[in-house]
Every structure is written in structure tokens, then in C-alpha cells.
Design an enzyme around this catalytic site. Structure first.
Site, mmCIF file in Angstrom:
data_model
loop_
_atom_site.group_PDB
_atom_site.id
_atom_site.type_symbol
_atom_site.label_atom_id
_atom_site.label_comp_id
_atom_site.label_asym_id
_atom_site.label_seq_id
_atom_site.Cartn_x
_atom_site.Cartn_y
_atom_site.Cartn_z
ATOM 1 N N ASN A 97 0.834 -1.202 0.000
ATOM 2 C CA ASN A 97 0.000 0.000 0.000
ATOM 3 C C ASN A 97 0.865 1.247 0.000
ATOM 4 O O ASN A 97 1.957 1.270 0.561
ATOM 5 C CB ASN A 97 -0.978 -0.016 1.181
ATOM 6 N N PHE A 101 -1.719 8.263 4.272
ATOM 7 C CA PHE A 101 -2.592 8.799 5.338
ATOM 8 C C PHE A 101 -3.838 9.534 4.836
ATOM 9 O O PHE A 101 -4.106 10.669 5.259
ATOM 10 C CB PHE A 101 -1.839 9.779 6.265
ATOM 11 N N SER A 161 5.702 5.221 8.672
ATOM 12 C CA SER A 161 5.045 4.928 7.399
ATOM 13 C C SER A 161 6.003 5.282 6.259
ATOM 14 O O SER A 161 6.614 6.346 6.275
ATOM 15 C CB SER A 161 3.765 5.738 7.255
ATOM 16 N N ASN A 163 5.104 5.978 3.303
ATOM 17 C CA ASN A 163 4.363 6.670 2.243
ATOM 18 C C ASN A 163 4.183 8.164 2.463
ATOM 19 O O ASN A 163 3.466 8.818 1.728
ATOM 20 C CB ASN A 163 2.995 5.995 2.055
ATOM 21 N N THR A 164 4.794 8.702 3.504
ATOM 22 C CA THR A 164 4.806 10.149 3.716
ATOM 23 C C THR A 164 6.266 10.563 3.672
ATOM 24 O O THR A 164 7.069 10.072 4.477
ATOM 25 C CB THR A 164 4.152 10.507 5.074
ATOM 26 N N LYS A 203 5.656 3.764 17.046
ATOM 27 C CA LYS A 203 5.600 2.685 16.047
ATOM 28 C C LYS A 203 6.793 2.800 15.105
ATOM 29 O O LYS A 203 6.990 3.832 14.462
ATOM 30 C CB LYS A 203 4.290 2.765 15.260
ATOM 31 N N ASN A 232 5.852 -1.460 11.396
ATOM 32 C CA ASN A 232 5.064 -0.978 10.271
ATOM 33 C C ASN A 232 5.390 -1.842 9.034
ATOM 34 O O ASN A 232 6.035 -2.879 9.164
ATOM 35 C CB ASN A 232 5.400 0.503 10.033
#
Ligand SMILES: Cc1cc2nc3c(=O)[nH]c(=O)nc-3n(C[C@H](O)[C@H](O)[C@H](O)COP(=O)(O)O)c2cc1C
Length: 312
Positions: A97, A101, A161, A163-164, A203, A232
Site C-alpha cells: 500500500n 494517510f 510509514s 508513504n509520507t 511505532k 510498520n
């Protein structure tokens, strides 16, 4: 048969609908576990990212989860990355994915918690908006923490994450120490204000060298963080796995994240509880995480492939 994100939306609606017929009730449990001062009815939780907005907390809890972590939530609502951004790797029982967010903002999630008639144990996972510069990230975390504090059983600081952009830089020793010291300070103030101690959990990513893990462990101990979620999704790709950009979760992550837990436990021991996430697809995977040093576990991708029967 539905594309992944459509399946996600339909499933959440069905879980919400189901909760009208089978409302969430707090039942006596013989398998409670006490971690971070919280009594959990069982040690299996839902990992962050499935119910980002807190729209389905009661429905998800009624499936049998011992705790539900919502988010990642940011101060302002945001759309996330362009679609498609979720990919099934069916043969490998995995997901990639790159959501980035997408969420309705922290205020929306708080309203959903306020509406609950019966509250399960809720973790609120917080992050920074895409447009917030990494130097100002602490402001976003502080704002979300202030809003989440009275409504959360624990708060997760998501710095892992993939993805940021630049988010994972917050795991670097200097950044991490500054951020966690600030948030622990705020926790102290909020504890006095509300006369209630809400644990602060961090996390982390699975893509860390042994040296990085040691540094993170040192910071966690120095700042007296209450818990750590490992891990994660990963940006690693082994042979035969799609190179689609994003974070990989599910079966290919199991061993990678268990190894991180083992290393982390060597440094922090039982001082700071570990919540395991990463490729828990069956009962044996849970035992492996507990044997590695975890006190609680969370599932996400396992639920997608096995369904709620996995909880039984
Ligand atoms: C579609 C998807 C979205 C996710 N979104 C988030 C998120 O918003 N915040 C977060 O901390 N973790 C997020 N995660 C990571 C999961 O919480 C979990 O840490 C990771 O997927 C490993 O567990 P699993 O292998 O059981 O899925 C997401 C995972 C998936 C598959």
C-alpha cells in the site's frame, strides 16, 4: 472480486451495519492481559490503517479484538496519494500500500469516539499532514496528542510509514529524542490536567540496521516511552515480489518483523512493552511474536486474507 480499495470500503460499511444487529458489549474475559497499566480483554488487537477515521470502532471490537487502533490521523483532513494505492499479492498473502494517510482529520475521529455507547480499548495513532515540513512535524503530533488524550487508552506516534515523504527520518536518534522528549513533556501536563495517565507508544519500521535499533532503544529508555509497536510495513522486496512502490505487509513481513522484535527486546527487555505487528497470519505466528518478546499483537493483512475467523 472487487478492487482492493472498493472491497475495503464495502467491508467497513458491512462491519458497521453488523454492529447494529450485534452491538459491542464488554464481556467478562478469562484471558485478560495487563500491559502499560491497561487491562486488555485479550492480547490481539487491530493494527492501525484499517479504520483510519474511527468510523467502525464498535463493529470491529464486536468481532472479538482485545483493542482497536484507529488512524493514522493528522491535524487536518487529507486525501492521500492518487489511486490505485493498494495492491493485493494473493500468491504471497501480502499487500503493498501507498495510501499516504488519507483521513478525515483528528476532530472527526474524536467525534466518532464520543458517539460510542460502549467503548472498547482504543489506541489513537497520530501522524503529520503531508504539507507539514519535517522540521515542524512535532507541532502536528502535539496538536493531535492534545486532542486525542482525553479519548484514547493509548496514543501511538507513527514515525514509520514509508508513504509520507521524510517521515521515517524522525526515527534518527537526534530527531527521535527531541520529538519524544517533547511529547512526554506534553503527556505530563495532560496527565495533570485530566488526572489520567495515557501511555505513549512509538511505532517503528522494520527497515532498520542493528545499530539503528540500538539507538532507538536507547532513546526509548532515556525518554521513558511507555511502549513500542514493531513493526510498520517494509520497503524491502525479496525475489519474486512485486516492485510496486509502497509498504509491504503480510506473510513476507513475518520473519523480518519478528527479527526486529528479538533485537529490540535484547536492548529494552521487559522494561518497555512491545506490541508486535507484521505478518501475523495464524496462531503460530502469534506465539513466535510472544516468544520474541512481545506482550501484545496486532493484525491487519492476516484479517484481509483469513477473515475474522482468524481471531477465534
Ligand atoms: C492498507 C494498509 C494501510 C495501513 N495504514 C497504516 C496507517 O495509517 N498507520 C499505521 O501506523 N500503519 C498502517 N498500516 C500498517 C499496519 O498497521 C501494520 O503495521 C502492517 O501492515 C504490518 O502488519 P500486517 O502484516 O499484519 O498487515 C497499514 C497497512 C495496510 C496494509
Amino acid at each position: 472480486m472487487l478492487p482492493p480499495e472498493a472491497a475495503h470500503a464495502v467491508t467497513l460499511q458491512l462491519i458497521k451495519l453488523r454492529s447494529l444487529f450485534f452491538p459491542f458489549k464488554i464481556k467478562p474475559s478469562k484471558i485478560t492481559v495487563k500491559v502499560m497499566g491497561i487491562e486488555f480483554p485479550n492480547n490481539i488487537g487491530l493494527a492501525a490503517g484499517l479504520d483510519k477515521n474511527g468510523d467502525c470502532i464498535a463493529g470491529l471490537a464486536s468481532l472479538g479484538f482485545g483493542f482497536v487502533e484507529i488512524g493514522t490521523l493528522t491535524p487536518l483532513p487529507q486525501r492521500g496519494n492518487p489511486k490505485p494505492r493498494i495492491f493485493r499479492l494473493i500468491k504471497q498473502k501480502a499487500i503493498i500500500n501507498r495510501m499516504g494517510f488519507p483521513n478525515k482529520g483528528i476532530d472527526h475521529a474524536i467525534k466518532q469516539i464520543q458517539k460510542l455507547k460502549v467503548k472498547p480499548i482504543i489506541g489513537i495513532n497520530i501522524g503529520k499532514n503531508k504539507d507539514t515540513e519535517i522540521e515542524d512535524a512535532a507541532d502536528d503530533y502535539m496538536l493531535c496528542m492534545q486532542k486525542a488524550y482525553p479519548f484514547a487508552d493509548y496514543i501511538t506516534v507513527n514515525i514509520s510509514s514509508p508513504n509520507t515523504e521524510s517521515l521515517r527520518e524522525l526515527q534518527n536518534e537526534e530527531h527521535l529524542h527531541a520529538l519524544l522528549a517533547t511529547l512526554k513533556n506534553m503527556q505530563n501536563l495532560l496527565n495533570h490536567q485530566y488526572d489520567r495517565y495515557v501511555p505513549l507508544v512509538v511505532k517503528i519500521a522494520p527497515d532498520l540496521s542493528s545499530e539503528q535499533i540500538k539507538h532507538i532503544a536507547d532513546v526509548l529508555i532515556a525518554t521513558e516511552v511507555d511502549g513500542v509497536i514493531a513493526t510498520n510495513t517494509t520497503v524491502q522486496r525479496t525475489e519474486g515480489i512485486s516492485k510496486e512502490q509502497g509498504g509491504l505487509s503480510g506473510a513476507p513481513l513475518t520473519a523480518i518483523s519478528t527479527d526486529i522484535i528479538k533485537q529490540l527486546y535484547q536492548h529494552i527487555g521487559p522494561k518497555i512493552p512491545i506490541i508486535a505487528a507484521g505478518g501475523i497470519m495464524n496462531k503460530a505466528d502469534i506465539q513466535d511474536k510472544l516468544d520474541a518478546g512481545a506482550s501484545l499483537v496486532q493484525v491487519y493483512t492476516g484479517l484481509i486474507y483469513e477473515g475474522p475467523g482468524l481471531l477465534k
